[in-house]
Enzyme design. Structure first.
Site, PDB file in Angstrom:
ATOM      1  N   HIS A  23      -3.972  -5.411 -10.421  1.00  0.00           N
ATOM      2  CA  HIS A  23      -5.190  -4.701 -10.004  1.00  0.00           C
ATOM      3  C   HIS A  23      -6.402  -5.215 -10.777  1.00  0.00           C
ATOM      4  O   HIS A  23      -7.465  -5.460 -10.207  1.00  0.00           O
ATOM      5  CB  HIS A  23      -5.064  -3.189 -10.275  1.00  0.00           C
ATOM      6  CG  HIS A  23      -4.003  -2.507  -9.499  1.00  0.00           C
ATOM      7  ND1 HIS A  23      -3.021  -1.769 -10.112  1.00  0.00           N
ATOM      8  CD2 HIS A  23      -3.775  -2.422  -8.172  1.00  0.00           C
ATOM      9  CE1 HIS A  23      -2.220  -1.264  -9.174  1.00  0.00           C
ATOM     10  NE2 HIS A  23      -2.657  -1.645  -7.989  1.00  0.00           N
ATOM     11  N   LYS A  47       2.363   9.952  -1.567  1.00  0.00           N
ATOM     12  CA  LYS A  47       3.130   8.977  -2.346  1.00  0.00           C
ATOM     13  C   LYS A  47       3.812   9.595  -3.562  1.00  0.00           C
ATOM     14  O   LYS A  47       4.569   8.919  -4.251  1.00  0.00           O
ATOM     15  CB  LYS A  47       2.224   7.832  -2.798  1.00  0.00           C
ATOM     16  CG  LYS A  47       1.783   6.913  -1.680  1.00  0.00           C
ATOM     17  CD  LYS A  47       1.049   5.725  -2.255  1.00  0.00           C
ATOM     18  CE  LYS A  47       0.710   4.716  -1.191  1.00  0.00           C
ATOM     19  NZ  LYS A  47       0.056   3.530  -1.748  1.00  0.00           N
ATOM     20  N   ARG A  96      -0.363  -9.520  -2.387  1.00  0.00           N
ATOM     21  CA  ARG A  96       0.512 -10.214  -3.330  1.00  0.00           C
ATOM     22  C   ARG A  96       1.452 -11.168  -2.608  1.00  0.00           C
ATOM     23  O   ARG A  96       1.749 -12.232  -3.103  1.00  0.00           O
ATOM     24  CB  ARG A  96       1.362  -9.203  -4.107  1.00  0.00           C
ATOM     25  CG  ARG A  96       0.589  -8.324  -5.036  1.00  0.00           C
ATOM     26  CD  ARG A  96       1.518  -7.308  -5.628  1.00  0.00           C
ATOM     27  NE  ARG A  96       2.213  -6.627  -4.538  1.00  0.00           N
ATOM     28  CZ  ARG A  96       2.386  -5.337  -4.438  1.00  0.00           C
ATOM     29  NH1 ARG A  96       1.961  -4.549  -5.377  1.00  0.00           N
ATOM     30  NH2 ARG A  96       3.001  -4.801  -3.413  1.00  0.00           N
ATOM     31  N   SER A 134       2.736  -1.451  -8.905  1.00  0.00           N
ATOM     32  CA  SER A 134       2.830  -0.178  -9.626  1.00  0.00           C
ATOM     33  C   SER A 134       4.228   0.403  -9.521  1.00  0.00           C
ATOM     34  O   SER A 134       4.726   1.022 -10.472  1.00  0.00           O
ATOM     35  CB  SER A 134       1.800   0.817  -9.090  1.00  0.00           C
ATOM     36  OG  SER A 134       0.497   0.394  -9.403  1.00  0.00           O
TER      37      SER A 134
END
Length: 168
Positions: A23, A47, A96, A134
């Site tokens: 990030h 989430k 990514r 994450s």
């Protein structure tokens, strides 16, 4: 008299649970392209984040506090509405791997359908950060795994100061 230029503001929305070197890399790259970057930390109850919104905002603020023209905000509204609120002309999204592309493309098209004047710009982190997510960090934290190479030092320090009973 000088010409007044419009300030180019980019909004980088995400859950940032927690904010990682990936990030951070995207934030630095965005700063090279835009006058201001607003890192928007989503509440993201769907989430079920490991860290509270307040903790995620604090970690993100600490990670970027030395960078000029970056601010951190929390939000629980549509990303497009937040972009309007801050006069952001661009949404930043990180890519990514190919696996990210389909989801991010759909999200970009959705946002474009809501407001076609706001562009979505996709940035890739440096290769050394491309594997970091994450969710990988959260999994390591659950098992007290090593995360120093994945998290900015201020974030690592904050997480390290939390007692193990606060981490699920």
């Amino acid at each position: 008299m000088g010409i007044i230029m419009n300030k180019k503001i980019a909004l980088y929305p995400g859950t940032f649970d927690p904010v990682t070197y990936g990030h951070y890399d995207i934030i630095e790259r965005a700063l090279n392209l835009f006058d201001e970057v607003i890192v928007a930390v989503a509440i993201s109850q769907d989430k079920k984040p490991m860290f509270s919104l307040k903790e995620r905002i604090m970690m993100t603020e600490e990670a970027v506090k030395h960078l000029k023209n970056v601010r951190v905000v929390g939000f629980d509204i549509l990303t497009i509405d937040l972009a309007h609120q801050y006069d952001a002309a661009v949404l930043i999204r990180g890519l990514r791997a190919v696996s990210d592309f389909e989801y991010e493309l759909q999200l970009g098209y959705l946002n474009n359908s809501l407001d076609d004047t706001i562009e979505t710009v996709y940035l890739m982190p440096k290769l050394k950060h491309a594997f970091i997510s994450s969710s990988i960090v959260r999994n390591l934290l659950k098992f007290n795994g090593k995360t120093e190479h994945l998290l900015p030092k201020p974030v690592q320090k904050i997480i390290g100061s939390m007692t193990s009973c606060t981490l699920p």
